[in-house]
Scaffold this active site. Sequence first.
Site, PDB file in Angstrom:
ATOM      1  N   GLY A  54    -101.133  78.860  64.894  1.00 12.09           N
ATOM      2  CA  GLY A  54     -99.903  78.230  64.568  1.00 12.09           C
ATOM      3  C   GLY A  54    -100.115  76.840  65.549  1.00 12.09           C
ATOM      4  N   ASP A  55    -100.606  76.922  66.589  1.00 10.36           N
ATOM      5  CA  ASP A  55    -100.420  75.783  67.359  1.00 10.36           C
ATOM      6  C   ASP A  55    -101.417  74.722  66.871  1.00 10.36           C
ATOM      7  OD1 ASP A  55     -98.632  77.424  69.322  1.00 10.36           O
ATOM      8  OD2 ASP A  55    -100.700  77.880  70.156  1.00 10.36           O
TER       9      ASP A  55
END
Length: 303
Positions: free
Chosen positions: A248-249
């Site tokens: 997600g990052d």
Amino acid sequence: MIYILTLNPSIDYIINIEKFVPGDINLTKSEYKLPGGKGINVSQVLTNLQTPNTTLGFIGGFTGDFIKESLDKKNIKHDFIEVCGDTRINIKMKDSSGESEINGNSPEISSEALKKLKEKLGSLISGDILVLSGSVPKSISSTIYKDIMTDTSDGVKVILDAKGDALLEGIKGKPYMIKPNNHELGDIFDVKLESIEDTIFYGRKLLDLGAQNIIVSMSGDGAVLITPTTTYMASAPKGKLVNSVGAGDSLVAGFTYGIYKNLDIVKAFKLGIACGSASAFSNFLCTQIEADKLLKEITVKKL
């Protein structure tokens, strides 16, 4: 310039064991330590994409020294504020049953440290991008992200990746982009999202609360980009899930890179999906070569 704020950095201690047995001695098959925290992951991916950035946050103790030394080895620019106490350690354990996490507590963040952070952020100017990413230490108010956006100069694009109260409060600061996953979105409204229509419906509720745009990631099912006027659906490229930590990052980093390069929001969205998937298919955070390879496999359609 791109600035990434990690209020709650960590050392990620990643261990692999055959099968975890509670109450017994468990030996690792392999282990390694990485500088962690959502914002630090974003900064590392941006650096892999050959994009200048500065990572900010609070750091302390021997664990903080490890993070700074690790980032120096990767030529990642940082401007941390030193605090008393040790930066936390998060344990990421993988065994035959899947992945488990044990996250440590952050050190105390003083009012003096917060004042220094405000001074650093006061130097941002129009055209800069500020990524606010990750959890908020217990000693800091959950309104911190909103307060930062309120004080930020006009023309600074703010991308917010948080959850819970930090996200709900932060939305009031009208960030340019937020990125919950579908589970976090459902948790906000205490519902289970059963369809893409549910995801879009509740995503638009967050626009009503103040977010300018929203990306909802859905793991192997791709992601949705919701703007004030249009919704887009992106497919996820095919591949074997190796490591979900940092995916997600990486999506946030890819999107930020696209905005920094003045791509339109849909192209930035597509680039984010490529970076997120590339990290998910690797033991480490994605490289530019890996992201470019997947980019051609992603299709985006207007809903």
